[in-house]
Write a protein that holds these residues in place. Sequence first.
Motif, PDB file in Angstrom:
ATOM      1  N   ASP A 145      19.794 -39.451  20.523  1.00 48.42           N
ATOM      2  CA  ASP A 145      18.718 -38.479  20.673  1.00 48.42           C
ATOM      3  C   ASP A 145      17.600 -38.972  21.600  1.00 48.42           C
ATOM      4  OD1 ASP A 145      19.943 -36.687  18.839  1.00 48.42           O
ATOM      5  OD2 ASP A 145      19.138 -37.868  17.174  1.00 48.42           O
ATOM      6  N   ASN A 151       7.332 -46.400  25.747  1.00 48.21           N
ATOM      7  CA  ASN A 151       7.341 -45.460  26.866  1.00 48.21           C
ATOM      8  C   ASN A 151       6.330 -45.918  27.920  1.00 48.21           C
ATOM      9  OD1 ASN A 151       6.793 -43.111  28.567  1.00 48.21           O
ATOM     10  ND2 ASN A 151       7.947 -41.938  27.050  1.00 48.21           N
ATOM     11  N   LEU A 155      18.180 -40.872  24.427  1.00 49.22           N
ATOM     12  CA  LEU A 155      18.652 -40.831  25.809  1.00 49.22           C
ATOM     13  C   LEU A 155      19.148 -39.434  26.119  1.00 49.22           C
ATOM     14  CD1 LEU A 155      20.511 -44.270  25.883  1.00 49.22           C
ATOM     15  CD2 LEU A 155      18.187 -43.745  26.669  1.00 49.22           C
ATOM     16  N   GLY A 156      19.302 -39.136  27.394  1.00 54.58           N
ATOM     17  CA  GLY A 156      19.654 -37.784  27.782  1.00 54.58           C
ATOM     18  C   GLY A 156      21.040 -37.668  28.380  1.00 54.58           C
ATOM     19  N   ALA A 157      21.595 -36.456  28.344  1.00 59.01           N
ATOM     20  CA  ALA A 157      22.871 -36.200  29.008  1.00 59.01           C
ATOM     21  C   ALA A 157      22.740 -36.560  30.488  1.00 59.01           C
ATOM     22  CB  ALA A 157      23.258 -34.732  28.846  1.00 59.01           C
ATOM     23  N   LYS A 180      27.152 -36.702  23.390  1.00 57.26           N
ATOM     24  CA  LYS A 180      25.858 -36.186  23.843  1.00 57.26           C
ATOM     25  C   LYS A 180      25.716 -36.245  25.369  1.00 57.26           C
ATOM     26  CE  LYS A 180      23.383 -35.008  20.165  1.00 57.26           C
ATOM     27  NZ  LYS A 180      22.097 -35.593  19.832  1.00 57.26           N
ATOM     28  N   VAL A 213      26.046 -39.123  27.213  1.00 56.17           N
ATOM     29  CA  VAL A 213      25.612 -40.444  27.665  1.00 56.17           C
ATOM     30  C   VAL A 213      26.864 -41.285  27.927  1.00 56.17           C
ATOM     31  CG1 VAL A 213      24.300 -42.521  27.126  1.00 56.17           C
ATOM     32  CG2 VAL A 213      23.480 -40.282  26.340  1.00 56.17           C
ATOM     33  N   ASP A 248      22.578 -39.754  31.438  1.00 55.54           N
ATOM     34  CA  ASP A 248      22.246 -41.181  31.451  1.00 55.54           C
ATOM     35  C   ASP A 248      23.525 -41.997  31.275  1.00 55.54           C
ATOM     36  OD1 ASP A 248      19.565 -40.586  31.684  1.00 55.54           O
ATOM     37  OD2 ASP A 248      19.119 -40.846  29.548  1.00 55.54           O
ATOM     38  N   GLY A 255      20.396 -38.806  36.568  1.00 54.61           N
ATOM     39  CA  GLY A 255      20.503 -39.592  35.344  1.00 54.61           C
ATOM     40  C   GLY A 255      19.864 -40.958  35.502  1.00 54.61           C
ATOM     41  N   ARG A 256      19.815 -41.693  34.415  1.00 50.07           N
ATOM     42  CA  ARG A 256      19.190 -43.019  34.405  1.00 50.07           C
ATOM     43  C   ARG A 256      20.215 -44.103  34.097  1.00 50.07           C
ATOM     44  NH1 ARG A 256      14.559 -41.859  30.042  1.00 50.07           N
ATOM     45  NH2 ARG A 256      16.425 -40.973  29.049  1.00 50.07           N
TER      46      ARG A 256
END
Length: 348
Positions: A49, A33, A51-53, A203, A205, A55, A255-256
Amino acid sequence: MTSIDQYDYHLPSDLIAQQPLEKRTDARLLVVNRQTQEITHQHVRDLPDLLGAGDCLVLNNTKVVPARLMGRRVTTGGRWQGLFVETDANGNWLVLAKTRGKIQPGEKVVLENREAREDVELELLANLGGGQWAVKPLSEESPFDLLERVGRVPLPHYIRGGEMMPDDWKDYQTVFAESPGAVAAPTAGLHFTHELLNKMSAKGVDRQFVTLHVGMGTFRPIGVDNIDQHEMHFEFGEINQETVDHLAKVKADGGRVVSVGTTATRVLETAASEGQLQPWSGKTNLFIRPPYEFKAVDVLLTNFHLPKSTLLILVRTFGGDQLIRQAYREAIREEYRFYSYGDAMLIL
């Protein structure tokens, strides 16, 4: 950070993975990080888990061709080895070749198929220097059809001395490979299964694809002390308008862009060279090194790379030099598996 010696490190040889794990997603994942400077230990299966929704994964869909060639010189019977790199507009091949003794333009090499039987002949046209030759296959077959019969999986030398085993046909290829042309696998992508990709989609992604045909530059070490003097080989890549539009929306929605591997990263950053991501198709020799500022990539998933390599320089440029040095020390201390069939790192 211009001295190549600054990118050296010692790796015990027993940490170089000689085959992948039975289940790809069981590979360990070192999570780095950049904001908190924390390093934690997970597994590739934990990616949904981590990464986020919203991304979006960007994956390289290049397909490794069986580019390693074995044969004999017709005139002397001496052993000959080659690595197919690409074709030109005339249908000739560019190969990296080596043999004992001096070989001359005009000579022929008879290739052996995977049953070690003599097959098609190659005529050597011109010595291009640096071990590179222009050759002409004496066959009307398409390059990839011919390679499927006479070629072998082009494993890097640190995996069993480059000697393939039957399982390498499947293991050294991503599950989403579809565009033939690479002579080395985009190794970060080897960790994915269809099951994992589906879990990530569930999720929130998403995923998009770009292409970079990994070429001979992958096998070329940096031979200068000052990395600014190193010249990268050109490799073909592309990203289409649909992918560009999708990634623009990802960014706009917060998002990323999660680049899977250094190859996808080089496509994205080449396509964003003017400051904003644009459709692009062509050849790139982008060498990402300090003080490069990334324009398209927010998160990087990557394997562990060789000392003094352009790939290690890219990763340390992205993750922060001291933090990635620390991460490599941690990975060695914890006995992570290194290189193509090894474990992975996620840089947030």
